[in-house]
Design a protein around this motif. Structure first.
Motif, PDB file in Angstrom:
ATOM      1  N   THR A  58       0.706  -1.314   0.297  1.00  0.00           N
ATOM      2  CA  THR A  58      -0.020  -0.365  -0.248  1.00  0.00           C
ATOM      3  C   THR A  58       0.895   1.337   0.372  1.00  0.00           C
ATOM      4  O   THR A  58       1.407   2.435   0.949  1.00  0.00           O
ATOM      5  N   CYS A  60       0.577   4.083  -0.046  1.00  0.00           N
ATOM      6  CA  CYS A  60       0.110   5.629  -0.055  1.00  0.00           C
ATOM      7  C   CYS A  60       0.382   5.422   1.570  1.00  0.00           C
ATOM      8  O   CYS A  60      -0.058   6.335   2.090  1.00  0.00           O
ATOM      9  N   ASN A  61       0.318   4.148   2.556  1.00  0.00           N
ATOM     10  CA  ASN A  61       0.960   4.600   3.744  1.00  0.00           C
ATOM     11  C   ASN A  61       1.896   3.868   4.018  1.00  0.00           C
ATOM     12  O   ASN A  61       1.994   2.675   5.281  1.00  0.00           O
ATOM     13  N   GLU A  92      -4.793   0.260  -3.063  1.00  0.00           N
ATOM     14  CA  GLU A  92      -5.893   0.481  -4.317  1.00  0.00           C
ATOM     15  C   GLU A  92      -5.651   0.540  -5.470  1.00  0.00           C
ATOM     16  O   GLU A  92      -5.809   0.245  -6.533  1.00  0.00           O
ATOM     17  N   GLY A 127      -5.296   5.904   5.114  1.00  0.00           N
ATOM     18  CA  GLY A 127      -4.404   6.946   3.918  1.00  0.00           C
ATOM     19  C   GLY A 127      -5.492   6.625   3.164  1.00  0.00           C
ATOM     20  O   GLY A 127      -6.393   7.628   2.797  1.00  0.00           O
ATOM     21  N   CYS A 128      -4.555   5.556   2.212  1.00  0.00           N
ATOM     22  CA  CYS A 128      -5.595   5.307   1.159  1.00  0.00           C
ATOM     23  C   CYS A 128      -6.554   5.037   1.704  1.00  0.00           C
ATOM     24  O   CYS A 128      -6.959   4.213   2.135  1.00  0.00           O
ATOM     25  N   ASP A 129      -7.544   4.633  -0.008  1.00  0.00           N
ATOM     26  CA  ASP A 129      -8.707   5.512  -0.390  1.00  0.00           C
ATOM     27  C   ASP A 129      -9.488   4.880   1.505  1.00  0.00           C
ATOM     28  O   ASP A 129     -10.199   5.281   2.200  1.00  0.00           O
ATOM     29  N   PRO A 153      -1.559  13.695   2.277  1.00  0.00           N
ATOM     30  CA  PRO A 153      -1.318  13.769   1.007  1.00  0.00           C
ATOM     31  C   PRO A 153       0.721  13.715   0.464  1.00  0.00           C
ATOM     32  O   PRO A 153       0.596  14.109   0.830  1.00  0.00           O
ATOM     33  N   HIS A 200      -0.898   9.664   0.537  1.00  0.00           N
ATOM     34  CA  HIS A 200      -1.440   9.262  -0.777  1.00  0.00           C
ATOM     35  C   HIS A 200      -2.440  10.287  -1.856  1.00  0.00           C
ATOM     36  O   HIS A 200      -1.336  11.312  -1.656  1.00  0.00           O
ATOM     37  N   CYS A 201      -3.163   9.915  -3.120  1.00  0.00           N
ATOM     38  CA  CYS A 201      -3.679  11.041  -3.862  1.00  0.00           C
ATOM     39  C   CYS A 201      -3.572  12.582  -3.232  1.00  0.00           C
ATOM     40  O   CYS A 201      -4.107  12.556  -2.272  1.00  0.00           O
ATOM     41  N   ALA A 207      -9.071   9.105  -1.037  1.00  0.00           N
ATOM     42  CA  ALA A 207      -7.888   9.106   0.081  1.00  0.00           C
ATOM     43  C   ALA A 207      -8.059  10.508   0.404  1.00  0.00           C
ATOM     44  O   ALA A 207      -8.871  10.369   1.947  1.00  0.00           O
ATOM     45  N   SER A 208      -7.972  11.421   0.212  1.00  0.00           N
ATOM     46  CA  SER A 208      -8.330  13.110   0.707  1.00  0.00           C
ATOM     47  C   SER A 208      -9.716  13.266   1.419  1.00  0.00           C
ATOM     48  O   SER A 208      -9.390  13.870   1.984  1.00  0.00           O
TER      49      SER A 208
END
Ligand code: FES
Length: 567
Positions: A58, A60-61, A92, A127-129, A153, A200-201, A207-208
């Protein structure tokens, strides 16, 4: 001599493990001491679990172990004992068929890890979605004091002088690559810079959106969501969150006391103000369900109609999450719309949300400015979506929001992918693309397939948007006049299943209408001949998912995880 601290710990949840008389209490203390803890670790100190969705799968994490280290500093400084534990993580970019298939699995993992283990409070690192809603769902069901610490992010990339928002700009550039306007070398350069840091994105994707809504719900410290992952203030926020987790115990501030109907209405209001991801509709319904609150699609539409979209962040606007951070983040957005919020909702810092945002005025009115008078998401109904469908209005083309066109139907995503670049695809700019068998049970897993690519032949004619309809979700980073979450989905016999190529469909977002222009008799006749597609799983988790997942308008939670009161 070992001091057990029985008096100090008698009211703490963890005392059930460590203060048990006889062999079991001794064994639990001894086995924890095998990790190198001294005897006074049991001397009345609260135990704080750190639920970490860190994983190298992952991306983003992937920095959350460093974030966990900062949380630990805060817990120790406040007199607690931090114990970090893993759960399944949901990346994701990598998980097939889709992370959404495993959101409920992660929620179960989080819930049972908290419930089964000796902790007095828990810090949720996400973090990620899907990691944020999964942790919130699990923590809500376990109802042990909890605080969310998002990973933050990414920073923007830069390509040919243009700042890139991961997700949104990648899709736009891919259309240039598909049509020969970018060469292989340039495309490779995009790959190297579009996701250039941890985090993350960095657009207002799912995610945001979900970390921002965790903040709006009162489950993070103020300002937590938008701090970029590589920013030193991310670690400072994590340390402060560790301290706050210890203080939650004394206040007995459990998720069920924070996650009230008013708090969810605040979250929906912030979702609309941010122009956030359509996925949040599904996730908020599911999280609310865990605390016995029935949110409906009508709640979203009602709040959307009175909430302006004021975050000029991609994909609805121009800027990125780091710009929103510099403009004051979610607190500044909430400050701007404070008249629409329930200001007295309590948050994890034990203050009200109104107090938290009272002085947080915008620092940049280019980033926090009104994009539209109404919120970013609208709910549509009609004979094509009796239980509702969702459209992100702020990411759609204004001229297509009222449109009538002929359907071109793809039976499956595979068929769509095989045909979409055909030079002789029989569609024009007025056609409406319909794709089915992409919902919770049909795909299965409710993947983000709803952003059907524009047909290549239309892109070459300079057409960049058209109406697209499916029972899938869409990435929060996507854009276009895309109608999603059609319910009931086609695989269970929803009307999407009987649309035929050439049928006329009428979309009227202002009137909230999505209609298939056929008579009730023809509709009934076609539905009577519906044959359900073959189930794709007969064993394991896939079977559990197919047997128990609910439809999009109910949040896609498993029926057996929802409290009786909202079934
Ligand atoms: Fe994780 Fe976009 S891929 S947030």
């Amino acid at each position: 001599m070992v001091t057990l601290g029985i008096v100090l710990m008698k009211n703490k949840r963890s005392s059930q493990w460590f203060q048990t008389p006889g062999y079991h209490g001794m064994a639990r203390r001894a086995w924890l001491r095998s990790e190198g803890y001294p005897a006074d670790v049991f001397d009345g100190k609260p135990i704080i679990g750190i639920c970490n969705s860190w994983s190298e799968l992952t991306n983003c994490n992937a920095h959350l172990r460093e974030v966990a280290a900062a949380v630990k500093r805060g817990v120790l400084a406040a007199g607690g004992i931090p114990l970090e534990f893993p759960t399944i993580s949901l990346g994701e970019m990598f998980m097939l068929p889709t992370t959404m298939m495993f959101r409920n699995l992660m929620a179960m993992d989080v819930e049972e890890s908290i419930r089964a283990n000796p902790m007095d409070a828990v810090v949720l690192l996400c973090g990620c979605d899907k990691t944020t809603p999964a942790q919130l769902m699990g923590a809500a069901s376990a109802d042990v004091p909890a605080i969310v610490v998002p990973g933050g992010p990414m920073l923007a990339g830069t390509f040919q002088g243009q700042r890139l928002g991961s997700g949104t700009d990648g899709r736009k550039l891919f259309d240039l690559y598909r049509t020969g306007k970018l060469n292989d070398e340039e495309w490779s350069e995009v790959e190297g810079c579009i996701a250039r840091t941890s985090g993350h994105c960095t657009v207002m994707g799912t995610a945001s959106t979900m970390t921002s809504l965790a903040e709006a719900l009162g489950m993070t410290l103020p300002g937590s969501a938008s701090i970029p992952a590589p920013d030193s203030r991310r670690m400072a926020n994590a340390e402060l969150s560790g301290r706050a987790a210890v203080e939650l115990i004394e206040a007995d501030l459990t998720p069920s006391r924070i996650l009230t109907r008013d708090a969810f209405e605040n979250a929906i209001t912030v979702l609309m103000a941010l122009g956030g991801s359509t996925n949040a509709v599904v996730h908020l319904i599911a999280i609310a369900g865990r605390v016995g609150i029935r949110l409906t699609l009508d709640d979203f539409d009602r709040i959307a109609r009175k909430t302006p979209c004021i975050a000029n962040v991609k994909p609805s606007g121009e800027y990125l999450m780091e710009d929103l951070f510099h403009a004051g983040g979610v607190p500044a957005v909430m400050n701007r719309i404070s008249g629409l919020l329930h200001g007295d909702c309590v948050t994890v810092n034990r203050k009200s949300i109104g107090d938290n945002v009272a002085t947080m005025v915008s620092q940049d009115d280019k980033v926090i400015r009104q994009l539209s008078a109404e919120g970013g998401i609208a709910i549509l109904y009609g004979n094509l979506a009796p239980d509702g469908a969702v459209i992100k209005v702020t990411a759609a083309s204004a001229e297509l929001l009222k449109h009538r066109g002929r359907a071109y139907v793809f039976e499956t995503r595979d068929q769509m992918m095989a045909e979409i670049d055909r030079d002789d695809l029989p569609v024009d700019r007025n056609s409406i693309l319909v794709m089915r068998n992409c919902g919770p049970k049909g795909a299965p897993g409710f993947p983000e397939w709803g952003h059907i690519p524009m047909p290549k032949k239309l892109l070459q004619q300079g057409v960049t948007d058209m109406v697209r309809i499916s029972d899938a979700r869409m990435s929060g980073t996507s854009f276009g006049t895309v109608i999603l979450h059609v319910a009931p989905e086609s695989a269970v016999g929803g009307p999407l299943a009987i649309v035929q190529t050439g049928d006329e469909i009428e979309l009227d977002v202002e009137a909230r209408k999505l209609e298939l222009a056929i008579s009730p008799q023809v509709m009934q006749d076609r539905l009577s001949r519906f044959v359900a597609p073959k189930r794709q799983y007969e064993r394991g988790y896939g079977r559990l998912f197919l047997d128990h997942v609910t439809q999009a308008h109910l949040g896609c939670d498993f029926d057996f995880l929802m409290p009786e009161v909202i079934k």
